[in-house]
Design a protein around this motif. Structure first.
Motif, mmCIF file in Angstrom:
data_model
loop_
_atom_site.group_PDB
_atom_site.id
_atom_site.type_symbol
_atom_site.label_atom_id
_atom_site.label_comp_id
_atom_site.label_asym_id
_atom_site.label_seq_id
_atom_site.Cartn_x
_atom_site.Cartn_y
_atom_site.Cartn_z
ATOM 1 N N PRO A 38 25.205 31.503 25.065
ATOM 2 C CA PRO A 38 26.029 31.626 26.278
ATOM 3 C C PRO A 38 25.575 32.723 27.215
ATOM 4 O O PRO A 38 25.760 32.637 28.428
ATOM 5 C CB PRO A 38 27.423 31.907 25.722
ATOM 6 C CG PRO A 38 27.176 32.517 24.378
ATOM 7 C CD PRO A 38 25.945 31.853 23.838
ATOM 8 N N LEU A 65 23.311 24.736 24.828
ATOM 9 C CA LEU A 65 23.643 25.886 25.666
ATOM 10 C C LEU A 65 24.780 26.707 25.081
ATOM 11 O O LEU A 65 24.875 27.921 25.348
ATOM 12 C CB LEU A 65 24.013 25.413 27.075
ATOM 13 C CG LEU A 65 22.885 24.761 27.870
ATOM 14 C CD1 LEU A 65 23.402 24.303 29.213
ATOM 15 C CD2 LEU A 65 21.700 25.693 28.030
ATOM 16 N N ASP A 66 25.662 26.066 24.279
ATOM 17 C CA ASP A 66 26.778 26.798 23.683
ATOM 18 C C ASP A 66 26.298 27.848 22.702
ATOM 19 O O ASP A 66 26.997 28.834 22.432
ATOM 20 C CB ASP A 66 27.716 25.817 22.973
ATOM 21 C CG ASP A 66 28.399 24.888 23.974
ATOM 22 O OD1 ASP A 66 28.532 25.296 25.141
ATOM 23 O OD2 ASP A 66 28.776 23.768 23.572
ATOM 24 N N LYS A 103 27.102 22.323 34.671
ATOM 25 C CA LYS A 103 28.257 21.868 33.909
ATOM 26 C C LYS A 103 28.779 22.972 33.010
ATOM 27 O O LYS A 103 29.993 23.132 32.812
ATOM 28 C CB LYS A 103 27.875 20.641 33.077
ATOM 29 C CG LYS A 103 29.043 20.020 32.332
ATOM 30 C CD LYS A 103 28.606 18.766 31.603
ATOM 31 C CE LYS A 103 29.793 18.131 30.865
ATOM 32 N NZ LYS A 103 29.382 16.898 30.140
ATOM 33 N N LYS A 104 27.855 23.778 32.493
ATOM 34 C CA LYS A 104 28.246 24.896 31.638
ATOM 35 C C LYS A 104 28.831 26.037 32.458
ATOM 36 O O LYS A 104 29.866 26.631 32.094
ATOM 37 C CB LYS A 104 27.022 25.384 30.858
ATOM 38 C CG LYS A 104 27.289 26.571 29.942
ATOM 39 C CD LYS A 104 28.286 26.215 28.861
ATOM 40 C CE LYS A 104 28.557 27.406 27.939
ATOM 41 N NZ LYS A 104 29.555 27.080 26.905
ATOM 42 N N ASN A 105 28.191 26.345 33.582
ATOM 43 C CA ASN A 105 28.658 27.472 34.407
ATOM 44 C C ASN A 105 28.173 27.252 35.842
ATOM 45 O O ASN A 105 27.013 27.518 36.158
ATOM 46 C CB ASN A 105 28.126 28.788 33.846
ATOM 47 C CG ASN A 105 28.698 29.994 34.580
ATOM 48 O OD1 ASN A 105 29.426 29.857 35.559
ATOM 49 N ND2 ASN A 105 28.371 31.188 34.107
ATOM 50 N N SER A 106 29.043 26.772 36.694
ATOM 51 C CA SER A 106 28.658 26.455 38.068
ATOM 52 C C SER A 106 28.325 27.697 38.892
ATOM 53 O O SER A 106 27.640 27.600 39.914
ATOM 54 C CB SER A 106 29.767 25.667 38.766
ATOM 55 O OG SER A 106 30.964 26.432 38.820
ATOM 56 N N LEU A 133 22.993 20.233 33.452
ATOM 57 C CA LEU A 133 23.532 20.849 32.235
ATOM 58 C C LEU A 133 23.963 22.287 32.496
ATOM 59 O O LEU A 133 25.042 22.726 32.053
ATOM 60 C CB LEU A 133 22.493 20.805 31.116
ATOM 61 C CG LEU A 133 22.234 19.447 30.467
ATOM 62 C CD1 LEU A 133 21.086 19.552 29.468
ATOM 63 C CD2 LEU A 133 23.497 18.955 29.764
ATOM 64 N N PHE A 134 23.122 23.039 33.205
ATOM 65 C CA PHE A 134 23.457 24.433 33.518
ATOM 66 C C PHE A 134 24.719 24.516 34.381
ATOM 67 O O PHE A 134 25.606 25.341 34.130
ATOM 68 C CB PHE A 134 22.287 25.115 34.233
ATOM 69 C CG PHE A 134 21.191 25.568 33.317
ATOM 70 C CD1 PHE A 134 21.452 26.398 32.236
ATOM 71 C CD2 PHE A 134 19.880 25.177 33.539
ATOM 72 C CE1 PHE A 134 20.438 26.829 31.392
ATOM 73 C CE2 PHE A 134 18.864 25.595 32.699
ATOM 74 C CZ PHE A 134 19.137 26.412 31.617
#
Length: 380
Positions: free
Chosen positions: A6, A2-3, A37-40, A34-35
């Motif tokens: 972005p 995911l990085d 964790k990356k951007n709530s 995962l999503f």
């Protein structure tokens, strides 16, 4: 992974869906985690219909995704779609029982159980509109659910249920017993009548208002609960069934081992070759079997909850009545056979015939009296 992309995770397609929406739609818990964790904040993005990831997962019944979204972003429970509906509305409307159970248990949803959409419908209204019997039972059994809420059409869930031809009469009776149990079932007609009288007070004076209020008190039933509307397992009828069957089972069991005529020294029944004795024994066994079956059904209903097994509970309660009737009939025939077995048919006093006559009369007279009372009540 995911990085490297972005911006891609927030890009929406023509329907307004972002990758999180598709993950929620497919029920992929790991990808959803995962999503988030990356951007709530992704959980708060709505599509063109105003549906969030929680709405979508509730619509599909993916309870794992729902738990993940609520645990990480509890405020998503307050999100409303373009129709003003919460995720609970959507779960109820699509008939997802497991999703409804999860949302009712979540603390974040405690203040939203009676949320109304743009048409004034609560989740209970939608369950009634869609005829979802299992979900209706679930919501009706929840004390937090406001069964008295009115929608924009001035109807509560009970009004909708009564007008629904898709539900069986026995299903309606079970549902109505929930309203009667909580003493909150009032018809739409009574609500309109009381509202009209209040308006009359405001326009025509205090004296007329008191008069109309007296009419309301005189026409309002003192007891909203009737045996017909409350066929549940706590009614007098249900208590009578189990009590009567306990007595029948005990009597028929004892009669099978204290047979008419007694026993020989070998332990065999003396009258075992008599045709009336055989009638007694056969129908005594039938009476014992049916009464024992009613007792088993009663205990099965208490073991298996009505909410989880609505059809089993409903059919079991319906089956008890004919079984009780059969048990009574078999016991009467067994009694007749037992009496005839110990009497001599060639007795000049005709005692066997007189015993039969009195047995028939003792049964028919009370039934005839009840029939006459019923016809008189119907006529007048």
């Amino acid at each position: 992974m995911l990085d490297k992309f972005p911006t891609a995770i927030v890009e929406a397609d023509d329907y307004g869906w972002i990758p999180l929406h598709y993950a929620a739609y497919l029920g992929n818990v790991k990808v959803v985690e995962l999503f988030l964790k990356k951007n709530s904040s992704l959980a708060y993005i709505m599509d063109k219909e105003g549906m969030s990831a929680l709405h979508i997962s509730a619509k599909k019944g993916h309870v794992g995704v729902m738990r993940t979204l609520i645990r990480n972003c509890p405020e998503t429970c307050e999100l409303l779609d373009n129709k003003g509906r919460t995720a609970l509305h959507v779960a109820v409307e699509t008939g997802k029982k497991n999703a409804v159970e999860i949302l009712l248990k979540e603390l974040a949803f405690q203040d939203l159980i009676n949320e109304q959409d743009e048409e004034g419908n609560t989740p209970l209204h939608l369950a009634a509109i869609n005829g979802s019997y299992t979900i209706l039972l679930m919501l009706a059994d929840d004390r937090r659910v406001d069964k008295w809420a009115m929608n924009e059409e001035g109807m509560n869930a009970a009004d909708i249920i009564q007008l629904d031809n898709r539900l069986l009469s026995c299903e309606k009776d079970v549902l109505m017993s929930k309203w009667n149990r909580d003493n909150i079932l009032l018809s739409l007609e009574r609500v309109v009548r009381q509202t009209t009288k209040v308006q009359t007070h405001e326009t025509e004076g205090l004296e007329e208002f008191h008069e109309t209020q007296g009419m309301v008190r005189n026409t309002t039933p003192k007891d909203n609960t009737s045996p017909k509307d409350n066929p549940g397992r706590d009614t007098p009828i249900a208590k009578f069934n189990i009590t009567a069957m306990t007595i029948f089972t005990t009597v028929t069991f004892a009669a099978a081992f204290q047979v008419p005529g007694g026993y020989e020294d070998s332990g065999l029944a003396i009258l075992r070759k008599n045709k009336h004795f055989r009638t007694f024994l056969i129908f005594d066994c039938l009476a014992f079997g049916t009464s024992a079956a009613v007792m088993c059904i009663h205990f099965a209903i208490t073991i298996f909850p009505e909410v989880k097994y609505p059809r089993l509970s409903r059919y079991a309660e319906m089956l008890q009545v004919p079984l009780v009737e059969f048990s009574i009939f078999w016991m009467i025939v067994a009694f007749y056979g037992g009496v005839q077995a110990v009497l001599d048919e060639n007795d000049p006093s005709n005692l066997a015939s007189w015993a039969t006559f009195y047995l028939v009369i003792s049964i028919l007279v009370p039934l005839f009296f009840i029939f006459c009372c019923t016809m008189y009540t119907v006529k007048f």
